[in-house]
Motif scaffolding. Structure first.
Motif, PDB file in Angstrom:
ATOM      1  N   UNK A 109       0.827  -1.210   0.000  1.00  0.00           N
ATOM      2  CA  UNK A 109       0.000   0.000   0.000  1.00  0.00           C
ATOM      3  C   UNK A 109       0.860   1.258   0.000  1.00  0.00           C
ATOM      4  N   UNK A 110       2.054   1.176   0.588  1.00  0.00           N
ATOM      5  CA  UNK A 110       2.918   2.349   0.675  1.00  0.00           C
ATOM      6  C   UNK A 110       3.616   2.658  -0.651  1.00  0.00           C
ATOM      7  N   UNK A 111       3.813   1.654  -1.474  1.00  0.00           N
ATOM      8  CA  UNK A 111       4.493   1.863  -2.753  1.00  0.00           C
ATOM      9  C   UNK A 111       3.435   2.195  -3.794  1.00  0.00           C
ATOM     10  N   UNK A 112       3.577   3.337  -4.482  1.00  0.00           N
ATOM     11  CA  UNK A 112       2.560   3.713  -5.469  1.00  0.00           C
ATOM     12  C   UNK A 112       2.558   2.771  -6.666  1.00  0.00           C
ATOM     13  N   UNK A 113       1.388   2.674  -7.316  1.00  0.00           N
ATOM     14  CA  UNK A 113       1.258   1.825  -8.493  1.00  0.00           C
ATOM     15  C   UNK A 113       2.154   2.313  -9.621  1.00  0.00           C
ATOM     16  N   UNK A 114       2.207   3.629  -9.783  1.00  0.00           N
ATOM     17  CA  UNK A 114       3.065   4.229 -10.800  1.00  0.00           C
ATOM     18  C   UNK A 114       3.977   5.220 -10.111  1.00  0.00           C
ATOM     19  N   UNK A 115       5.260   5.224 -10.442  1.00  0.00           N
ATOM     20  CA  UNK A 115       6.164   6.207  -9.850  1.00  0.00           C
ATOM     21  C   UNK A 115       5.745   7.628 -10.224  1.00  0.00           C
ATOM     22  N   UNK A 116       6.161   8.583  -9.421  1.00  0.00           N
ATOM     23  CA  UNK A 116       5.778   9.976  -9.647  1.00  0.00           C
ATOM     24  C   UNK A 116       6.253  10.473 -11.007  1.00  0.00           C
ATOM     25  N   UNK A 117       7.452  10.055 -11.421  1.00  0.00           N
ATOM     26  CA  UNK A 117       7.964  10.535 -12.699  1.00  0.00           C
ATOM     27  C   UNK A 117       7.126  10.011 -13.862  1.00  0.00           C
ATOM     28  N   UNK A 118       6.550   8.819 -13.723  1.00  0.00           N
ATOM     29  CA  UNK A 118       5.690   8.279 -14.782  1.00  0.00           C
ATOM     30  C   UNK A 118       4.399   9.091 -14.847  1.00  0.00           C
ATOM     31  N   UNK A 119       3.802   9.401 -13.697  1.00  0.00           N
ATOM     32  CA  UNK A 119       2.579  10.199 -13.673  1.00  0.00           C
ATOM     33  C   UNK A 119       2.806  11.573 -14.289  1.00  0.00           C
ATOM     34  N   UNK A 120       3.906  12.225 -13.933  1.00  0.00           N
ATOM     35  CA  UNK A 120       4.181  13.551 -14.496  1.00  0.00           C
ATOM     36  C   UNK A 120       4.456  13.466 -15.994  1.00  0.00           C
ATOM     37  N   UNK A 121       5.113  12.405 -16.424  1.00  0.00           N
ATOM     38  CA  UNK A 121       5.380  12.242 -17.863  1.00  0.00           C
ATOM     39  C   UNK A 121       4.086  11.981 -18.631  1.00  0.00           C
ATOM     40  N   UNK A 122       3.184  11.198 -18.079  1.00  0.00           N
ATOM     41  CA  UNK A 122       1.895  10.962 -18.718  1.00  0.00           C
ATOM     42  C   UNK A 122       1.076  12.251 -18.793  1.00  0.00           C
ATOM     43  N   UNK A 123       1.094  13.046 -17.729  1.00  0.00           N
ATOM     44  CA  UNK A 123       0.385  14.321 -17.724  1.00  0.00           C
ATOM     45  C   UNK A 123       0.974  15.271 -18.770  1.00  0.00           C
ATOM     46  N   UNK A 124       2.302  15.309 -18.852  1.00  0.00           N
ATOM     47  CA  UNK A 124       2.969  16.163 -19.840  1.00  0.00           C
ATOM     48  C   UNK A 124       2.607  15.725 -21.257  1.00  0.00           C
ATOM     49  N   UNK A 125       2.580  14.424 -21.505  1.00  0.00           N
ATOM     50  CA  UNK A 125       2.224  13.907 -22.830  1.00  0.00           C
ATOM     51  C   UNK A 125       0.769  14.237 -23.171  1.00  0.00           C
ATOM     52  N   UNK A 126      -0.126  14.113 -22.187  1.00  0.00           N
ATOM     53  CA  UNK A 126      -1.538  14.422 -22.406  1.00  0.00           C
ATOM     54  C   UNK A 126      -1.721  15.898 -22.746  1.00  0.00           C
ATOM     55  N   UNK A 127      -1.036  16.784 -22.018  1.00  0.00           N
ATOM     56  CA  UNK A 127      -1.112  18.218 -22.307  1.00  0.00           C
ATOM     57  C   UNK A 127      -0.553  18.532 -23.688  1.00  0.00           C
ATOM     58  N   UNK A 128       0.543  17.885 -24.028  1.00  0.00           N
ATOM     59  CA  UNK A 128       1.158  18.122 -25.332  1.00  0.00           C
ATOM     60  C   UNK A 128       0.208  17.707 -26.453  1.00  0.00           C
ATOM     61  N   UNK A 129      -0.437  16.550 -26.311  1.00  0.00           N
ATOM     62  CA  UNK A 129      -1.364  16.072 -27.339  1.00  0.00           C
ATOM     63  C   UNK A 129      -2.575  16.987 -27.458  1.00  0.00           C
ATOM     64  N   UNK A 130      -3.119  17.472 -26.333  1.00  0.00           N
ATOM     65  CA  UNK A 130      -4.284  18.360 -26.411  1.00  0.00           C
ATOM     66  C   UNK A 130      -3.894  19.696 -27.039  1.00  0.00           C
ATOM     67  N   UNK A 131      -2.707  20.211 -26.756  1.00  0.00           N
ATOM     68  CA  UNK A 131      -2.237  21.448 -27.364  1.00  0.00           C
ATOM     69  C   UNK A 131      -2.066  21.267 -28.869  1.00  0.00           C
ATOM     70  N   UNK A 132      -1.503  20.137 -29.283  1.00  0.00           N
ATOM     71  CA  UNK A 132      -1.339  19.858 -30.717  1.00  0.00           C
ATOM     72  C   UNK A 132      -2.688  19.732 -31.412  1.00  0.00           C
ATOM     73  N   UNK A 133      -3.675  19.134 -30.733  1.00  0.00           N
ATOM     74  CA  UNK A 133      -5.003  18.996 -31.323  1.00  0.00           C
ATOM     75  C   UNK A 133      -5.661  20.368 -31.494  1.00  0.00           C
ATOM     76  N   UNK A 134      -5.487  21.278 -30.508  1.00  0.00           N
ATOM     77  CA  UNK A 134      -6.031  22.629 -30.622  1.00  0.00           C
ATOM     78  C   UNK A 134      -5.380  23.374 -31.779  1.00  0.00           C
ATOM     79  N   UNK A 135      -4.060  23.256 -31.894  1.00  0.00           N
ATOM     80  CA  UNK A 135      -3.344  23.928 -32.986  1.00  0.00           C
ATOM     81  C   UNK A 135      -3.794  23.389 -34.334  1.00  0.00           C
TER      82      UNK A 135
END
Length: 139
Positions: A101-127
Protein backbone atom coordinates in the motif's frame (compact mmCIF):
# COMPACT_ATOMS: atom_id res chain seq x y z
CA UNK A 1 12.46 -11.46 -32.94
CA UNK A 2 8.82 -10.47 -32.46
CA UNK A 3 7.81 -6.83 -32.62
CA UNK A 4 7.23 -5.31 -29.21
CA UNK A 5 3.93 -3.71 -28.30
CA UNK A 6 3.10 -1.18 -25.61
CA UNK A 7 1.10 -2.41 -22.66
CA UNK A 8 -0.68 -0.44 -19.98
CA UNK A 9 0.48 -2.80 -17.20
CA UNK A 10 2.15 -6.16 -16.61
CA UNK A 11 -1.14 -8.04 -16.85
CA UNK A 12 -1.41 -11.48 -15.24
CA UNK A 13 2.17 -11.26 -13.95
CA UNK A 14 1.04 -8.89 -11.18
CA UNK A 15 -1.38 -11.51 -9.85
CA UNK A 16 1.25 -14.24 -10.16
CA UNK A 17 3.74 -12.15 -8.19
CA UNK A 18 1.15 -11.64 -5.44
CA UNK A 19 0.55 -15.40 -5.29
CA UNK A 20 4.30 -16.06 -5.10
CA UNK A 21 4.63 -13.55 -2.24
CA UNK A 22 1.75 -15.14 -0.32
CA UNK A 23 3.16 -18.64 -0.77
CA UNK A 24 6.65 -17.52 0.20
CA UNK A 25 5.37 -15.91 3.41
CA UNK A 26 3.55 -19.13 4.36
CA UNK A 27 6.44 -21.47 3.55
CA UNK A 28 9.09 -19.29 5.19
CA UNK A 29 7.08 -19.00 8.40
CA UNK A 30 6.53 -22.77 8.47
CA UNK A 31 10.22 -23.45 7.85
CA UNK A 32 11.16 -21.03 10.62
CA UNK A 33 8.74 -22.44 13.19
CA UNK A 34 9.85 -26.02 12.49
CA UNK A 35 13.56 -25.20 12.70
CA UNK A 36 16.03 -25.29 15.54
CA UNK A 37 16.31 -21.51 15.31
CA UNK A 38 12.74 -21.20 16.59
CA UNK A 39 13.54 -23.80 19.25
CA UNK A 40 16.34 -21.55 20.46
CA UNK A 41 13.88 -18.62 20.68
CA UNK A 42 11.24 -20.63 22.56
CA UNK A 43 13.17 -23.32 24.47
CA UNK A 44 10.26 -24.00 26.83
CA UNK A 45 8.34 -25.66 23.99
CA UNK A 46 11.12 -28.18 23.23
CA UNK A 47 13.15 -30.84 25.00
CA UNK A 48 16.25 -32.82 24.14
CA UNK A 49 15.58 -35.92 22.07
CA UNK A 50 16.23 -39.35 23.51
CA UNK A 51 16.78 -42.71 21.84
CA UNK A 52 13.09 -43.52 22.49
CA UNK A 53 12.08 -40.69 20.12
CA UNK A 54 13.69 -42.26 17.04
CA UNK A 55 12.06 -45.71 17.43
CA UNK A 56 14.60 -47.62 15.37
CA UNK A 57 14.32 -45.29 12.38
CA UNK A 58 17.36 -44.35 10.37
CA UNK A 59 17.96 -41.39 12.66
CA UNK A 60 19.96 -40.44 15.69
CA UNK A 61 19.00 -38.52 18.79
CA UNK A 62 22.15 -36.41 18.51
CA UNK A 63 23.27 -33.93 15.91
CA UNK A 64 26.07 -35.51 13.88
CA UNK A 65 27.92 -32.23 13.29
CA UNK A 66 27.89 -30.74 16.80
CA UNK A 67 27.35 -33.84 18.93
CA UNK A 68 24.56 -32.13 20.89
CA UNK A 69 21.13 -33.64 21.44
CA UNK A 70 18.49 -32.81 18.84
CA UNK A 71 15.39 -31.00 20.04
CA UNK A 72 11.84 -32.31 19.81
CA UNK A 73 8.58 -30.67 20.84
CA UNK A 74 7.40 -31.29 24.36
CA UNK A 75 4.18 -33.25 24.73
CA UNK A 76 1.24 -30.86 24.19
CA UNK A 77 3.31 -27.92 22.95
CA UNK A 78 2.55 -28.50 19.27
CA UNK A 79 -0.61 -26.39 19.47
CA UNK A 80 1.44 -23.43 20.74
CA UNK A 81 3.96 -23.80 17.93
CA UNK A 82 1.13 -23.85 15.37
CA UNK A 83 -0.51 -20.84 17.03
CA UNK A 84 2.77 -18.91 16.98
CA UNK A 85 3.24 -19.88 13.32
CA UNK A 86 -0.23 -18.58 12.44
CA UNK A 87 0.36 -15.31 14.30
CA UNK A 88 3.76 -14.85 12.61
CA UNK A 89 2.24 -15.59 9.22
CA UNK A 90 -0.49 -13.00 9.73
CA UNK A 91 2.00 -10.40 10.99
CA UNK A 92 4.34 -10.90 8.04
CA UNK A 93 1.36 -10.89 5.67
CA UNK A 94 0.16 -7.63 7.21
CA UNK A 95 3.64 -6.15 6.79
CA UNK A 96 3.58 -7.18 3.12
CA UNK A 97 0.20 -5.49 2.64
CA UNK A 98 1.45 -2.30 4.32
CA UNK A 99 4.50 -2.21 2.06
CA UNK A 100 2.33 -2.85 -1.01
CA UNK A 101 0.00 0.00 0.00
CA UNK A 102 2.92 2.35 0.68
CA UNK A 103 4.49 1.86 -2.75
CA UNK A 104 2.56 3.71 -5.47
CA UNK A 105 1.26 1.82 -8.49
CA UNK A 106 3.06 4.23 -10.80
CA UNK A 107 6.16 6.21 -9.85
CA UNK A 108 5.78 9.98 -9.65
CA UNK A 109 7.96 10.53 -12.70
CA UNK A 110 5.69 8.28 -14.78
CA UNK A 111 2.58 10.20 -13.67
CA UNK A 112 4.18 13.55 -14.50
CA UNK A 113 5.38 12.24 -17.86
CA UNK A 114 1.89 10.96 -18.72
CA UNK A 115 0.38 14.32 -17.72
CA UNK A 116 2.97 16.16 -19.84
CA UNK A 117 2.22 13.91 -22.83
CA UNK A 118 -1.54 14.42 -22.41
CA UNK A 119 -1.11 18.22 -22.31
CA UNK A 120 1.16 18.12 -25.33
CA UNK A 121 -1.36 16.07 -27.34
CA UNK A 122 -4.28 18.36 -26.41
CA UNK A 123 -2.24 21.45 -27.36
CA UNK A 124 -1.34 19.86 -30.72
CA UNK A 125 -5.00 19.00 -31.32
CA UNK A 126 -6.03 22.63 -30.62
CA UNK A 127 -3.34 23.93 -32.99
CA UNK A 128 -4.45 21.49 -35.70
CA UNK A 129 -8.09 22.54 -35.23
CA UNK A 130 -7.14 26.21 -35.63
CA UNK A 131 -5.28 25.47 -38.86
CA UNK A 132 -8.39 23.91 -40.50
CA UNK A 133 -10.44 26.24 -42.71
CA UNK A 134 -13.53 27.56 -40.92
CA UNK A 135 -16.91 26.98 -42.63
CA UNK A 136 -18.28 30.19 -44.13
CA UNK A 137 -14.91 31.89 -43.77
CA UNK A 138 -12.60 33.18 -46.54
CA UNK A 139 -11.41 30.51 -48.93
Amino acid sequence: RPMSRRASNIGIWRTLLHVIVALSVATNVMIFTMSEQFASWAPGLYREASSDDVHGLLAQATDATTGTADLVMRQGSGRYVIFIAAVLEHLVGLAVLVVMAAIPQEPEWVCSELLRTKRFKSRRAKEAAQMLPQPGGPS
